[in-house]
Motif scaffolding. Structure first.
Motif, PDB file in Angstrom:
ATOM      1  N   SER A 158      37.704  34.360  44.585  1.00  0.00           N
ATOM      2  CA  SER A 158      37.859  35.613  43.847  1.00  0.00           C
ATOM      3  C   SER A 158      37.669  35.330  42.363  1.00  0.00           C
ATOM      4  O   SER A 158      38.050  34.263  41.868  1.00  0.00           O
ATOM      5  CB  SER A 158      39.256  36.178  44.090  1.00  0.00           C
ATOM      6  N   PRO A 159      37.076  36.272  41.615  1.00  0.00           N
ATOM      7  CA  PRO A 159      36.854  36.028  40.185  1.00  0.00           C
ATOM      8  C   PRO A 159      38.143  36.111  39.389  1.00  0.00           C
ATOM      9  O   PRO A 159      39.149  36.648  39.861  1.00  0.00           O
ATOM     10  CB  PRO A 159      35.895  37.156  39.791  1.00  0.00           C
ATOM     11  N   GLY A 160      38.101  35.588  38.171  1.00  0.00           N
ATOM     12  CA  GLY A 160      39.208  35.790  37.249  1.00  0.00           C
ATOM     13  C   GLY A 160      39.185  37.212  36.726  1.00  0.00           C
ATOM     14  O   GLY A 160      38.375  38.051  37.138  1.00  0.00           O
ATOM     15  N   VAL A 161      40.052  37.488  35.787  1.00  0.00           N
ATOM     16  CA  VAL A 161      40.206  38.848  35.276  1.00  0.00           C
ATOM     17  C   VAL A 161      39.001  39.269  34.439  1.00  0.00           C
ATOM     18  O   VAL A 161      38.535  40.403  34.529  1.00  0.00           O
ATOM     19  CB  VAL A 161      41.499  38.956  34.443  1.00  0.00           C
ATOM     20  N   ILE A 162      38.507  38.369  33.613  1.00  0.00           N
ATOM     21  CA  ILE A 162      37.366  38.683  32.756  1.00  0.00           C
ATOM     22  C   ILE A 162      36.209  37.750  33.107  1.00  0.00           C
ATOM     23  O   ILE A 162      36.395  36.746  33.798  1.00  0.00           O
ATOM     24  CB  ILE A 162      37.715  38.575  31.260  1.00  0.00           C
ATOM     25  N   ASP A 163      35.020  38.095  32.619  1.00  0.00           N
ATOM     26  CA  ASP A 163      33.834  37.326  32.987  1.00  0.00           C
ATOM     27  C   ASP A 163      33.032  36.881  31.763  1.00  0.00           C
ATOM     28  O   ASP A 163      31.823  36.716  31.830  1.00  0.00           O
ATOM     29  CB  ASP A 163      32.943  38.142  33.923  1.00  0.00           C
ATOM     30  N   SER A 164      33.734  36.673  30.642  1.00  0.00           N
ATOM     31  CA  SER A 164      33.059  36.264  29.414  1.00  0.00           C
ATOM     32  C   SER A 164      32.894  34.752  29.303  1.00  0.00           C
ATOM     33  O   SER A 164      32.104  34.274  28.489  1.00  0.00           O
ATOM     34  CB  SER A 164      33.850  36.760  28.195  1.00  0.00           C
ATOM     35  N   GLN A 165      33.648  33.982  30.083  1.00  0.00           N
ATOM     36  CA  GLN A 165      33.617  32.534  29.958  1.00  0.00           C
ATOM     37  C   GLN A 165      32.279  31.971  30.432  1.00  0.00           C
ATOM     38  O   GLN A 165      31.602  32.552  31.277  1.00  0.00           O
ATOM     39  CB  GLN A 165      34.736  31.890  30.793  1.00  0.00           C
ATOM     40  N   THR A 191      29.941  40.533  50.501  1.00  0.00           N
ATOM     41  CA  THR A 191      30.827  41.334  51.343  1.00  0.00           C
ATOM     42  C   THR A 191      31.466  42.417  50.490  1.00  0.00           C
ATOM     43  O   THR A 191      31.791  42.173  49.322  1.00  0.00           O
ATOM     44  CB  THR A 191      31.939  40.450  51.958  1.00  0.00           C
ATOM     45  N   LEU A 192      31.657  43.578  51.063  1.00  0.00           N
ATOM     46  CA  LEU A 192      32.357  44.657  50.362  1.00  0.00           C
ATOM     47  C   LEU A 192      33.829  44.646  50.747  1.00  0.00           C
ATOM     48  O   LEU A 192      34.197  44.250  51.863  1.00  0.00           O
ATOM     49  CB  LEU A 192      31.747  46.015  50.709  1.00  0.00           C
ATOM     50  N   TYR A 193      34.653  45.109  49.803  1.00  0.00           N
ATOM     51  CA  TYR A 193      36.099  45.147  50.026  1.00  0.00           C
ATOM     52  C   TYR A 193      36.657  46.515  49.675  1.00  0.00           C
ATOM     53  O   TYR A 193      36.178  47.176  48.743  1.00  0.00           O
ATOM     54  CB  TYR A 193      36.799  44.073  49.176  1.00  0.00           C
ATOM     55  N   ASP A 239      32.147  45.581  45.664  1.00  0.00           N
ATOM     56  CA  ASP A 239      32.074  44.136  45.890  1.00  0.00           C
ATOM     57  C   ASP A 239      33.248  43.484  45.158  1.00  0.00           C
ATOM     58  O   ASP A 239      33.966  44.117  44.384  1.00  0.00           O
ATOM     59  CB  ASP A 239      30.717  43.568  45.474  1.00  0.00           C
ATOM     60  N   ILE A 240      33.421  42.200  45.401  1.00  0.00           N
ATOM     61  CA  ILE A 240      34.619  41.529  44.893  1.00  0.00           C
ATOM     62  C   ILE A 240      34.688  41.544  43.367  1.00  0.00           C
ATOM     63  O   ILE A 240      35.773  41.597  42.776  1.00  0.00           O
ATOM     64  CB  ILE A 240      34.685  40.088  45.440  1.00  0.00           C
ATOM     65  N   TYR A 241      33.540  41.559  42.715  1.00  0.00           N
ATOM     66  CA  TYR A 241      33.521  41.548  41.262  1.00  0.00           C
ATOM     67  C   TYR A 241      33.828  42.940  40.708  1.00  0.00           C
ATOM     68  O   TYR A 241      34.525  43.076  39.695  1.00  0.00           O
ATOM     69  CB  TYR A 241      32.170  41.020  40.761  1.00  0.00           C
ATOM     70  N   GLN A 242      33.347  43.977  41.374  1.00  0.00           N
ATOM     71  CA  GLN A 242      33.660  45.336  40.958  1.00  0.00           C
ATOM     72  C   GLN A 242      35.148  45.635  41.125  1.00  0.00           C
ATOM     73  O   GLN A 242      35.742  46.344  40.316  1.00  0.00           O
ATOM     74  CB  GLN A 242      32.844  46.338  41.784  1.00  0.00           C
ATOM     75  N   VAL A 243      35.751  45.070  42.162  1.00  0.00           N
ATOM     76  CA  VAL A 243      37.155  45.370  42.462  1.00  0.00           C
ATOM     77  C   VAL A 243      38.109  44.587  41.562  1.00  0.00           C
ATOM     78  O   VAL A 243      39.044  45.157  40.985  1.00  0.00           O
ATOM     79  CB  VAL A 243      37.473  45.085  43.944  1.00  0.00           C
ATOM     80  N   PHE A 244      37.872  43.281  41.404  1.00  0.00           N
ATOM     81  CA  PHE A 244      38.874  42.439  40.753  1.00  0.00           C
ATOM     82  C   PHE A 244      38.521  41.952  39.358  1.00  0.00           C
ATOM     83  O   PHE A 244      39.411  41.573  38.595  1.00  0.00           O
ATOM     84  CB  PHE A 244      39.194  41.228  41.638  1.00  0.00           C
TER      85      PHE A 244
END
Length: 460
Positions: free
Chosen positions: A121-128, A198-200, A310-315
């Protein structure tokens, strides 16, 4: 011994763009003179720069970490910008290799375009940057996964002598390279294992915190991904629990052109709690913009609804905003006892808070320096936002100090890429592979070229 004098630095919200100094992202620390930054265009140039460096070297990534992690110690030191080392380098059936300077949002976008995703699962932000995220232990939530570092199959780096190493899971030092805090060398490429996209469907709920200790364990056992925000002042929790979407839910997402679907039914149970939180945040930050970033981090809990994506849109829904963020990992088995202790402490002292406690649990990690090494772990997150003038609420900071002290006493391990007081921790006791990691680091960098003052003290 490492000190705490720069643990909670004041920030400069209106730094002069003509200032010759380079700040970290939060603008609460000077990292170096801008003249000390070298932008490398390729791996060969990186080798040359490292080999020729007269002083120490650090790789700055996206500068999201506390300044002390990156701050140069001497005028002859070098800060490396590897942002040109980005994009997809190789693809096979089960993995994708990315340049180490690729921002996470690009990693996620590129994988989505291939109809793939990471197991984690991704972290909270995606700037790193990718290298920065794995080197500091960025993680998401869910017991069937751990940190992004645990998705690495192979890591390519340049050591202090300018030599290239390809380190994979068959090599004993791989567990050191997975999460090395930038101390083994400059990472140039990372191969990540992938799976079909995968969609969630994420079900959001509000409830009493009376049974939080038991509920937390149940949620993490029953759902693929689970994240909780705990509001002790209100004795309430807001929880996101996600599972794989059904065929009908996937059809709704496709009909929405692949954008996040927000279900029509909304829930107002968190609205009063959110309003009280916003009032406290206003008092502490004096931010006049009602749509300011800190406020948007909690207004999303108002009129909440279930979502499909998707997992990135959700989390991956965080809003990057300057803050002091402390996150401590506790063995999952001890989480109920720690929650009980926090409740007792809160009831007795009524600490000043303007943001909920964030609870994210993960499965065990293979990385030697991961707070979740070999055991399921619950991460407790605490946040204080900066005021408009760059100051921090003294009451809020008192809360952070007390919270970290409490969790350190319970055997907690801090997230390396966030703020922590190093004097609270006995690293060799907390990390059984500490000596083994030191041996690997000594082999890759015998003269400490990749250590600044803080890292040298931390690893001494």
């Amino acid at each position: 011994m490492t000190t705490t004098q720069t643990l909670f630095p004041r920030r400069q919200p209106h730094a002069d763009p003509q200032d010759p100094h380079l700040f970290n992202w939060a603008k609460n620390a000077v990292l170096a003179s801008k003249n000390a930054v070298i932008h490398v265009e390729n791996e060969a140039q990186l080798q040359q720069v490292i080999t020729a460096a007269a002083g120490r070297v650090r790789v700055m990534g996206s500068r999201m970490s506390p300044g002390r992690m990156l701050k140069l110690s001497q005028p002859c030191d070098t800060l490396l910008d590897i942002s040109a080392l980005r994009g997809v380098l190789a693809v096979d059936e089960d993995s994708v290799t990315f340049g180490a300077g690729t921002p996470l949002h690009e990693v996620f976008e590129l994988l989505t375009g291939m109809n793939r995703m990471l197991h984690a699962s991704p972290g909270v932000i995606d700037s790193q940057t990718l290298a920065g995220a794995i080197s500091t232990g960025t993680h998401g939530q869910g017991m069937q996964q751990s940190s992004l570092a645990d998705e690495a199959l192979r890591i390519r780096l340049v050591d202090a002598a300018g030599q290239i190493h390809e380190i994979d899971r068959q090599q004993p030092e791989f567990a050191a390279a997975q999460l090395a805090l930038g101390t083994l060398g400059a990472i140039t490429a990372v191969t990540l294992r992938t799976r079909p996209a995968t969609l969630y469907t994420c079900f959001k709920s509000a409830s009493s915190a009376d049974n939080l200790a038991q509920d937390l364990l149940s949620w993490n056992q029953q759902w693929a991904f689970s994240k909780t925000w705990w509001f002790p002042d209100e004795n309430k929790v807001h929880t996101w629990n996600a599972r794989e979407s059904s065929a009908d839910e996937m059809a709704l997402w496709r009909d929405n052109h692949g954008d996040l679907v927000e279900r029509e039914k909304t829930d107002t149970q968190m609205n009063d709690t959110v309003e009280k939180t916003l009032e406290q945040m206003h008092d502490d930050t004096n931010i006049v913009d009602e749509n300011g970033k800190p406020f948007r981090t909690v207004t999303r809990f108002k009129d909440f609804s279930d979502v499909i994506g998707d997992i990135y849109q959700v989390f991956c829904r965080g809003i990057a905003t300057p803050q002091i963020n402390i996150e401590i990992g506790i063995p999952l088995a001890r989480a109920p006892a720690v929650i009980a202790r926090i409740k007792a402490w809160h009831q007795q002292s009524h600490p000043h808070m303007h943001y909920p406690i964030i609870l994210r649990c993960t499965g065990p990690s293979d990385a030697w320096l991961s707070p979740a090494w070999q055991q399921p772990t619950c991460f407790f997150g605490f946040v204080v936002y900066y005021a408009e003038d760059g100051s921090l609420s003294e009451e809020g900071l008192a809360f952070l100090r007390a919270a970290e002290q409490l969790l350190a006493e319970e055997g907690g391990k801090p997230h390396w890429g966030k703020y922590f007081d190093p004097t609270l921790y006995d690293w060799p006791t907390l990390y059984p592979q500490w000596t083994a990691f030191q041996a690997v680091r000594q082999r890759f960098d015998p003269q400490g070229k990749f250590l600044n003052t803080f890292m040298a003290e931390l690893l001494s």
